[in-house]
Write a protein that holds these residues in place. Sequence first.
Motif, PDB file in Angstrom:
ATOM      1  N   GLN A 477       0.837  -1.205   0.000  1.00  0.00           N
ATOM      2  CA  GLN A 477       0.000   0.000   0.000  1.00  0.00           C
ATOM      3  C   GLN A 477       0.876   1.261   0.000  1.00  0.00           C
ATOM      4  O   GLN A 477       0.589   2.231  -0.719  1.00  0.00           O
ATOM      5  CB  GLN A 477      -0.922  -0.007   1.222  1.00  0.00           C
ATOM      6  CG  GLN A 477      -1.945   1.125   1.238  1.00  0.00           C
ATOM      7  CD  GLN A 477      -2.882   1.015   2.437  1.00  0.00           C
ATOM      8  OE1 GLN A 477      -2.671   0.208   3.334  1.00  0.00           O
ATOM      9  NE2 GLN A 477      -3.918   1.816   2.440  1.00  0.00           N
ATOM     10  N   GLN A 478       1.959   1.241   0.775  1.00  0.00           N
ATOM     11  CA  GLN A 478       2.876   2.385   0.816  1.00  0.00           C
ATOM     12  C   GLN A 478       3.542   2.593  -0.540  1.00  0.00           C
ATOM     13  O   GLN A 478       3.686   3.735  -1.008  1.00  0.00           O
ATOM     14  CB  GLN A 478       3.935   2.160   1.902  1.00  0.00           C
ATOM     15  CG  GLN A 478       3.380   2.176   3.318  1.00  0.00           C
ATOM     16  CD  GLN A 478       4.413   1.730   4.339  1.00  0.00           C
ATOM     17  OE1 GLN A 478       5.503   1.263   3.997  1.00  0.00           O
ATOM     18  NE2 GLN A 478       4.075   1.856   5.620  1.00  0.00           N
ATOM     19  N   TYR A 479       3.945   1.486  -1.181  1.00  0.00           N
ATOM     20  CA  TYR A 479       4.589   1.597  -2.494  1.00  0.00           C
ATOM     21  C   TYR A 479       3.606   2.100  -3.547  1.00  0.00           C
ATOM     22  O   TYR A 479       3.978   2.840  -4.456  1.00  0.00           O
ATOM     23  CB  TYR A 479       5.171   0.251  -2.919  1.00  0.00           C
ATOM     24  CG  TYR A 479       6.373  -0.193  -2.113  1.00  0.00           C
ATOM     25  CD1 TYR A 479       6.989   0.660  -1.204  1.00  0.00           C
ATOM     26  CD2 TYR A 479       6.898  -1.472  -2.250  1.00  0.00           C
ATOM     27  CE1 TYR A 479       8.080   0.260  -0.459  1.00  0.00           C
ATOM     28  CE2 TYR A 479       7.997  -1.887  -1.522  1.00  0.00           C
ATOM     29  CZ  TYR A 479       8.587  -1.018  -0.621  1.00  0.00           C
ATOM     30  OH  TYR A 479       9.669  -1.422   0.101  1.00  0.00           O
ATOM     31  N   THR A 480       2.353   1.686  -3.418  1.00  0.00           N
ATOM     32  CA  THR A 480       1.343   2.154  -4.353  1.00  0.00           C
ATOM     33  C   THR A 480       1.181   3.659  -4.252  1.00  0.00           C
ATOM     34  O   THR A 480       1.084   4.374  -5.268  1.00  0.00           O
ATOM     35  CB  THR A 480      -0.008   1.456  -4.092  1.00  0.00           C
ATOM     36  OG1 THR A 480       0.162   0.035  -4.191  1.00  0.00           O
ATOM     37  CG2 THR A 480      -1.068   1.903  -5.095  1.00  0.00           C
ATOM     38  N   GLN A 481       1.153   4.172  -3.031  1.00  0.00           N
ATOM     39  CA  GLN A 481       1.044   5.617  -2.827  1.00  0.00           C
ATOM     40  C   GLN A 481       2.295   6.332  -3.330  1.00  0.00           C
ATOM     41  O   GLN A 481       2.216   7.417  -3.928  1.00  0.00           O
ATOM     42  CB  GLN A 481       0.821   5.921  -1.346  1.00  0.00           C
ATOM     43  CG  GLN A 481      -0.523   5.436  -0.819  1.00  0.00           C
ATOM     44  CD  GLN A 481      -0.658   5.621   0.685  1.00  0.00           C
ATOM     45  OE1 GLN A 481       0.300   5.982   1.362  1.00  0.00           O
ATOM     46  NE2 GLN A 481      -1.844   5.358   1.212  1.00  0.00           N
ATOM     47  N   MET A 482       3.449   5.719  -3.119  1.00  0.00           N
ATOM     48  CA  MET A 482       4.714   6.341  -3.520  1.00  0.00           C
ATOM     49  C   MET A 482       4.849   6.399  -5.038  1.00  0.00           C
ATOM     50  O   MET A 482       5.274   7.416  -5.606  1.00  0.00           O
ATOM     51  CB  MET A 482       5.887   5.559  -2.919  1.00  0.00           C
ATOM     52  CG  MET A 482       7.273   6.102  -3.281  1.00  0.00           C
ATOM     53  SD  MET A 482       8.611   5.185  -2.480  1.00  0.00           S
ATOM     54  CE  MET A 482       8.584   3.651  -3.447  1.00  0.00           C
ATOM     55  N   GLY A 484       2.261   5.706  -7.282  1.00  0.00           N
ATOM     56  CA  GLY A 484       1.043   6.123  -7.958  1.00  0.00           C
ATOM     57  C   GLY A 484       0.440   5.045  -8.836  1.00  0.00           C
ATOM     58  O   GLY A 484      -0.450   5.330  -9.638  1.00  0.00           O
ATOM     59  N   LYS A 486      -0.534   0.634  -8.741  1.00  0.00           N
ATOM     60  CA  LYS A 486      -0.466  -0.660  -8.066  1.00  0.00           C
ATOM     61  C   LYS A 486       0.397  -1.632  -8.849  1.00  0.00           C
ATOM     62  O   LYS A 486       1.094  -2.470  -8.276  1.00  0.00           O
ATOM     63  CB  LYS A 486      -1.876  -1.229  -7.882  1.00  0.00           C
ATOM     64  CG  LYS A 486      -1.896  -2.455  -6.979  1.00  0.00           C
ATOM     65  CD  LYS A 486      -3.304  -2.843  -6.573  1.00  0.00           C
ATOM     66  CE  LYS A 486      -3.273  -4.011  -5.593  1.00  0.00           C
ATOM     67  NZ  LYS A 486      -4.625  -4.412  -5.140  1.00  0.00           N
TER      68      LYS A 486
END
Length: 821
Positions: A477-482, A484, A486
């Motif tokens: 989830q953190q990497y997805t936010q970082m 942008g 999935k």
Amino acid sequence: MNNNRMKTLWLHVAAIALFAGLALLFCSPVLDGKALFQSDMMHHQGMQKEALDFYNKTGEIPMWTNSMFGGMPTYVIFTGPPVTAIWYLNKLFTLWLPNPADMLFVNMLGMYLLLCVLDFRYWIRILGAIAYGFATFSVISMETGHITKVMAMAYMAPVLAGIILTYRGKWMAGACLTAIATSLLIYNNHLQITYYTLIMVVGLVISTFVFALRAKQLPAFFKASALLAVAAILAILPNMDNLLILKEYTHYTIRGSESELSGKAKGQSGLDVEYAFQWSYGPGETFTLLVPGVVGNSTAEKLSVHSNTYKALTTLGVPAVQAEQLANSRRWPLYWAGQPMTAGPVYLGVIICLLTVLSLMIIRSPHKWWWVAVAVFAILISWGHNFAAFNNFLFYHLPLYNKFRAPTMALVIVQVSFVVLACWALQELTDNKLPKAQLMQALQKSAVITGGLVIGVAVFGPFIYSFSGPNDATILQQYTQMLGSKEAANTLMAALRKDRSSLLLRDGIRALALIAIAYGVMWAYLKDKLKAAPALIVLTAVVLFDLFQVDKNYLNEENFMNPDRLATYISPTAADEKILQDKTPYFRVLNATTNPFLDANTSYMHKSIGGQSPAKLWIYQDLIEHQIAKNNRAVLNMLNTRYIIASDPSTGQPVAQFNPQALGNAWFVNGIHWAANADAEMSAMDHFNPADTVVIDRRFQAQVGGLAPAKDSSAGIVLTKYGLNDLHFSSHNAHDGLAVFSDIYYPAGWKAYIDRQETDIIRVNYALRGLKVPAGKHDITFEFRPKTFITGRRIAAVSSWVLLAMVAGGLLWESWRRLRR
């Protein structure tokens, strides 16, 4: 005889010099005047700042602080200068070396002493001391700032040494060593390590009793045990300044009592089992004792440009320079097992594990089994919730066990036991009491077993494990936010799993190489191609190389910084500076930009609503869970929360928000809401006006009596003098009134006086103090002078010198007796 004694003395001096040299070499930046950055010590600075400043300004020992959790005793934070002579011994045994070299040195010295008592060869003692001191659990604890833990660990082995010496008939020397080592263990104030030492002592005593029973030597056993009991009492008394007050304080904390609210488990004082078992080792994770990278190293790891993660970042379009910076930013969670986070694995060294397996095959003495038993017991304990059937039973039935958290810490018992068993195996190997053919066969089996485990875990691991853990969903989830995306996050996670796999394979190959080297050295000795001393020196060097190299992943030059930079590490933000301009002597601050209840940095500068402590008062913990965490502004107001630090939505920077509704240090109320019990008291605060109404549990109705509180339009209470042990107020009211104070209720030591006449302190609003104040003008004083603290310091001061005098006398008598022989 004298020549032999002098030679032995110089060998001991050489060993001490070697340990000091290795400690300084490993911590070499301290020689350049640098200091180790220890995250937990930074928090500790924040925790004790107000108390330390108070002591430096007044010379008075602070017993209370308002900088954490609205107010709490300082007993677990700061208690002023030591009164016990044990402090001098503690410094002496570290040779006044700089931190953290002092901790590394004294841990090696402690194990060396035990191995001397066990009468192992000189280089075996050196090897064992190095293995114990450089085990990663010790070094990682040093790096994070768990100073009391590491210092307590240093005295585990000497305590066992003293007991063993006493049971061997050297009563005076053994009792003296036991008393001194136990007193130092307790002095360093890590009760969990002390508890684990007690587990080992129980194992040793039971084992000794069984063998004394079989040998019909029970009278000697009971005489030695009685002498050890006296030694234990003498060891405890110099620490009564800490023990007595902690015993009293613990009765009110989350570690030693239970919540009054019915929603919490009843009939079992101590921690909540889920909270206590958060840091549990998994059964598969236990193989880190053998191969450090079994489940990854830590939750914040550096990676190189050769890593799969770096390649994935460049594939995703991150520029090479930026990708290298990201890979090298020490933020990558290679750890993938079940602990919430970890600074690194518990690694004892593959050679120590090899020798431990060998010890099971060649040590003929049945005494080895108690060492094995406590090690196995500790491993089972370390599994925590991963072996719930066993550990839940212990949690609810083993005395005092539910006062502690982090079951992984039990592996310190394994660290002691495995080192002793490994050294014992080398002693048996070099004693020439068993046929060399038999020893060779045992060595081959041990190498096959240990190497087979390494191959099974590490070499075949990449084909068995998924390298995914329970924390990976959050990481994704953190990497997805970082990133942008999935899809991009999944690519990065796949690369991370490959790096985890590569780490395990690399460590596995390294472990096999070390096994081969150790096997080759012992094979050469058994084939008479190498003498015992050179073989042991080579093994010692290989053990040192192994652990030194792994340890440098966790404690290296990057962890040290210049003292001036360290001193300003906790620097005020613009929000802090704005608050510090307010010269009002006593108000509280809530820092909402972080988890305020895991943050002691705010306490460094302000009187904080939050803080960091494993021993919070239960009443305040309940207030956190049921009111503060829900942002009940009425409760924040009654706690005199004058400022709230929040993030500016436009800049993301912390800003200080003034709270005009904060009720100040004290006020009169017009009415009382009587609550049937603690539950009703807490519920009543969900919606109430603390400026006008006070909530009181009916249990305290006798203290209030028939008072119908009232106040005139000008009634008020003003703080006239602020101190940590004293608070002075001036009040005026035309009516008999009930005053509420924004200070935390704590019955063990606080007393209240109105015009120098003592009066009852009433618990109000679940966690605050209240007083019945007669009509008119009055001087009100709160004083904190716990008798337990004062009595404990007196006992400690006197008994510590008595202990030293008795030990010195005993050792002189023992020396005189030997000279007469």
